[in-house]
Design a protein around this motif. Sequence first.
Motif, PDB file in Angstrom:
ATOM      1  N   LYS A 279       0.832  -1.207   0.000  1.00 29.43           N
ATOM      2  CA  LYS A 279       0.000   0.000   0.000  1.00 29.43           C
ATOM      3  C   LYS A 279       0.865   1.256   0.000  1.00 29.43           C
ATOM      4  O   LYS A 279       0.586   2.205  -0.728  1.00 29.43           O
ATOM      5  CB  LYS A 279      -0.922   0.012   1.222  1.00 29.43           C
ATOM      6  N   ASN A 280       1.916   1.244   0.804  1.00 30.00           N
ATOM      7  CA  ASN A 280       2.799   2.406   0.849  1.00 30.00           C
ATOM      8  C   ASN A 280       3.514   2.602  -0.483  1.00 30.00           C
ATOM      9  O   ASN A 280       3.684   3.730  -0.946  1.00 30.00           O
ATOM     10  CB  ASN A 280       3.821   2.262   1.981  1.00 30.00           C
ATOM     11  N   GLN A 281       3.933   1.521  -1.106  1.00 27.56           N
ATOM     12  CA  GLN A 281       4.583   1.627  -2.410  1.00 27.56           C
ATOM     13  C   GLN A 281       3.614   2.158  -3.462  1.00 27.56           C
ATOM     14  O   GLN A 281       3.985   2.968  -4.313  1.00 27.56           O
ATOM     15  CB  GLN A 281       5.136   0.263  -2.843  1.00 27.56           C
ATOM     16  N   ALA A 282       2.368   1.710  -3.426  1.00 19.59           N
ATOM     17  CA  ALA A 282       1.359   2.177  -4.383  1.00 19.59           C
ATOM     18  C   ALA A 282       1.089   3.663  -4.183  1.00 19.59           C
ATOM     19  O   ALA A 282       0.981   4.421  -5.154  1.00 19.59           O
ATOM     20  CB  ALA A 282       0.077   1.366  -4.235  1.00 19.59           C
TER      21      ALA A 282
ATOM     22  N   VAL B 215       1.789   9.307  -6.020  1.00 16.96           N
ATOM     23  CA  VAL B 215       2.250  10.670  -5.779  1.00 16.96           C
ATOM     24  C   VAL B 215       3.352  11.036  -6.781  1.00 16.96           C
ATOM     25  O   VAL B 215       3.370  12.143  -7.321  1.00 16.96           O
ATOM     26  CB  VAL B 215       2.744  10.827  -4.320  1.00 16.96           C
ATOM     27  N   LEU B 216       4.247  10.115  -7.051  1.00 19.46           N
ATOM     28  CA  LEU B 216       5.303  10.365  -8.022  1.00 19.46           C
ATOM     29  C   LEU B 216       4.725  10.657  -9.405  1.00 19.46           C
ATOM     30  O   LEU B 216       5.165  11.578 -10.099  1.00 19.46           O
ATOM     31  CB  LEU B 216       6.259   9.175  -8.086  1.00 19.46           C
ATOM     32  N   LEU B 217       3.725   9.885  -9.810  1.00 23.19           N
ATOM     33  CA  LEU B 217       3.095  10.121 -11.111  1.00 23.19           C
ATOM     34  C   LEU B 217       2.378  11.461 -11.154  1.00 23.19           C
ATOM     35  O   LEU B 217       2.393  12.156 -12.170  1.00 23.19           O
ATOM     36  CB  LEU B 217       2.129   8.984 -11.438  1.00 23.19           C
ATOM     37  N   LEU B 218       1.734  11.841 -10.039  1.00 22.84           N
ATOM     38  CA  LEU B 218       1.059  13.134 -10.007  1.00 22.84           C
ATOM     39  C   LEU B 218       2.050  14.292 -10.100  1.00 22.84           C
ATOM     40  O   LEU B 218       1.752  15.320 -10.702  1.00 22.84           O
ATOM     41  CB  LEU B 218       0.237  13.264  -8.722  1.00 22.84           C
TER      42      LEU B 218
END
Length: 107
Positions: free
Chosen positions: A12-15, A20-23
Motif C-alpha cells: 500500500k505504501n509503495q502504491a 504521488v510520483l506520477l502526479l
Amino acid sequence: MPVNLGPVRYIKNQARSLFVLLLLTEPLLANKFETIGGGVAGSTRVKVEYLQIIAYVAGGIFIIAGILAIVLHDRNAQTLNYTMWKPSATIFFLLGIAAIAAAVFMK
C-alpha cells in the motif's frame, strides 16, 4: 492471534508513493507529449522517409534475431531459445517481414 499485515502495508505504501510520483511528474511530461507530432520538422515526404528507414532497420534487426535464434538455439540453457527456438525464430521472421513490407508499402 494477530495477523501480520507487514507485506500488505508495504505494498500500500509503495502504491501511494508511485501515485504521488506520477502526479508530480505528469505536468513535467505533459508538454513533451503534446508536441510529439512536431518532433520531425519538414514535409510529409521527409517524415515518411524517416519512417521507412526506421521500418527497414527494425525489419533487419528482427531478421538477424531470427537467424540468431536458429544458430544459437542450443548454446545457453538459461535462454528461452534453448527450448522454444522454432516459435521464437518464426515470430522474429514474421515481424521482420511485416516491418519490411510496411516500409515498402509506405510510399
